[in-house]
Design a protein around this motif. Sequence first.
Motif, PDB file in Angstrom:
ATOM      1  N   ASP A   1       0.849  -1.194   0.000  1.00 18.50           N
ATOM      2  CA  ASP A   1       0.000   0.000   0.000  1.00 18.50           C
ATOM      3  C   ASP A   1       0.883   1.241   0.000  1.00 18.50           C
ATOM      4  O   ASP A   1       1.710   1.435   0.903  1.00 18.50           O
ATOM      5  CB  ASP A   1      -0.904   0.005   1.234  1.00 18.50           C
ATOM      6  CG  ASP A   1      -1.991  -1.044   1.152  1.00 18.50           C
ATOM      7  OD1 ASP A   1      -2.654  -1.128   0.116  1.00 18.50           O
ATOM      8  OD2 ASP A   1      -2.159  -1.785   2.137  1.00 18.50           O
TER       9      ASP A   1
ATOM     10  N   TYR B   1       0.837   5.599  -1.219  1.00 14.86           N
ATOM     11  CA  TYR B   1       0.192   6.774  -1.812  1.00 14.86           C
ATOM     12  C   TYR B   1       1.263   7.814  -2.104  1.00 14.86           C
ATOM     13  O   TYR B   1       2.010   8.235  -1.210  1.00 14.86           O
ATOM     14  CB  TYR B   1      -0.857   7.365  -0.870  1.00 14.86           C
ATOM     15  CG  TYR B   1      -1.290   8.756  -1.305  1.00 14.86           C
ATOM     16  CD1 TYR B   1      -1.991   8.940  -2.498  1.00 14.86           C
ATOM     17  CD2 TYR B   1      -0.954   9.888  -0.555  1.00 14.86           C
ATOM     18  CE1 TYR B   1      -2.352  10.205  -2.922  1.00 14.86           C
ATOM     19  CE2 TYR B   1      -1.319  11.153  -0.971  1.00 14.86           C
ATOM     20  CZ  TYR B   1      -2.013  11.311  -2.157  1.00 14.86           C
ATOM     21  OH  TYR B   1      -2.361  12.561  -2.584  1.00 14.86           O
TER      22      TYR B   1
ATOM     23  N   MET C   1      -6.326   2.761   2.233  1.00 15.11           N
ATOM     24  CA  MET C   1      -5.552   1.605   2.678  1.00 15.11           C
ATOM     25  C   MET C   1      -6.306   0.816   3.743  1.00 15.11           C
ATOM     26  O   MET C   1      -6.976   1.407   4.608  1.00 15.11           O
ATOM     27  CB  MET C   1      -4.209   2.060   3.255  1.00 15.11           C
ATOM     28  CG  MET C   1      -3.323   2.819   2.303  1.00 15.11           C
ATOM     29  SD  MET C   1      -1.773   3.324   3.110  1.00 15.11           S
ATOM     30  CE  MET C   1      -0.961   4.198   1.768  1.00 15.11           C
TER      31      MET C   1
ATOM     32  N   ARG D   1     -10.044   1.143   7.554  1.00 15.98           N
ATOM     33  CA  ARG D   1      -9.737   1.744   6.253  1.00 15.98           C
ATOM     34  C   ARG D   1      -9.365   3.205   6.452  1.00 15.98           C
ATOM     35  O   ARG D   1     -10.149   3.989   7.000  1.00 15.98           O
ATOM     36  CB  ARG D   1     -10.943   1.632   5.306  1.00 15.98           C
ATOM     37  CG  ARG D   1     -11.201   0.185   4.874  1.00 15.98           C
ATOM     38  CD  ARG D   1     -12.516   0.055   4.101  1.00 15.98           C
ATOM     39  NE  ARG D   1     -12.561   0.886   2.898  1.00 15.98           N
ATOM     40  CZ  ARG D   1     -11.997   0.549   1.743  1.00 15.98           C
ATOM     41  NH1 ARG D   1     -11.324  -0.587   1.629  1.00 15.98           N
ATOM     42  NH2 ARG D   1     -12.107   1.350   0.692  1.00 15.98           N
TER      43      ARG D   1
END
Length: 521
Positions: free
Chosen positions: A315, A317, A358, A365
């Motif tokens: 994960d 970003y 994520m 979440r």
Amino acid sequence: MKTFGHWLASPWRRSAIAALAGALPVFAFPAPSLWWFAYVALVPWIVLVRSAPTGKRAAYDGWWGGFGYLVAVHHWLLPSLHVFIFLIAALLGALWAPWGWLVRRFLGGVPGPGRGLAALLVLPSAWLMAELVRSWQGLGGPWGMIGSSQWDVEPALRLASVGGVWLLSFLVVAVNVSVAVLVSVRASRVPAVAGLVATAAATSAAWVWSPRPDVDGRTRIAVVQAGVIDGADARFDREEQLTRKLAGQGVDLIVWGESSVGFDLGDRPDLARRIAALSRETGSDILVNVDARRSDKPGIYKSSVLVGPDGLTGDRYDKMRLVPFGEYVPFRSVLGWATSVGKAAGEDRRRGSQQVVMNVGHGLRVGPMVCFESAFPDMSRHLARDGAELLIAQSATSTFQHSWAPEQHASLAALRAAETGRPMVHATLTGVSAVYDASGHRIGSWLGTSDSASVVYDIPLAHGVTPYARYGDWPVHGALLILAVCCAAEGVRAVRLRRSGPAPHVPPARTVRESPARPGR
């Protein structure tokens, strides 16, 4: 003796007064945080502009006031931008020139009740247009929106859940217009009082009828704030030490601040293993932030990276909205010399392409953002609509530790929480860390700029959709409609004046008399 009006006759004196008047709202923001001052801070500026002798001068007053406003709310950037802050403020200050012209158009002279009522709609709408344009990330983003000064006011947070910070800005400006009319235009005091009553009624309606978040669970989030530490290795060691103290505290997620890891974890598997060991020791996933050149693609990225007990989870970003000059230099081929006079980025960071939600341990979440991105209402709204139960902003303000910037940045998370109905964690490497519940109320105490600590927050989770998350920036659309109607009305008025004007005077045709022909010789 010369009157004040004669003294203002000098264009430069008048411009200086306009700039000072435009700077007054800065005291409503943190650190002073005189939130109540926002409701009268624009009054001197409005009174000055309405007294302008011409529409052109009123536009200049709006421009200079916008310059003062932007310099004041961004004054902490001086160490980084130097002279550029004045150039940028001068360019963006022009966005308030139309607002200045409209102030004189609707409040100049002795406006009747009709013009007074129209001013309560048109002037806040024009202000919103200035805030909308300069909120574009390429122009610096929505820092210092006047509505964000109300981050710690309970009724304002309720309004934010309905129309976001845009609705707050609209109502704050409307109250200022009403107060300016009350103190300077006796003939329009009735519509001014009506404007104040309408604002109070809107606030009361939002308080009573707007939906409240449904709390249906809790989570324990830890924030690790390293403080100002020179060197990426020493910083990592300190974060590791603070994280170990969280073992056995039942934490669901540990959040490190922006640039907490100064190396790409693909290039430094030893660091990835150390973070994974911390995850196993604390029983929690760890969200770090990497500011480094990527090993799998070219360029430098700022990335939120999730690490679990088995290592990197995959994960990630990548930050999408970068800080002008701080993380990239606009038109570097032309403005690249800025790196020699300030602290502008020597190399442009690369942008991510999409937001990410994520899944962390225990089924939570989370929606990460990086630093500057917490100022954008649309980013947190999209994360909430994509299913994020908790919003997270990883930040660092080491350059601005002794300014008003850290407090202002931390306050923005309260608005983002209230707008979306989702709790928000503002975790900093250095600066001010803060946590807010789904209504925008502060949880626990702030971690200040001098703190180097790890703190656990017990956060209630909430579900449901706020009106702002559902309908988006509807105050902006309403403002555009109001201005469109205003322009149409002005066009009709101009046509009527042209048609009803007196017929032009046409002199009578002169008769040319022919002289008799003379007999030829």
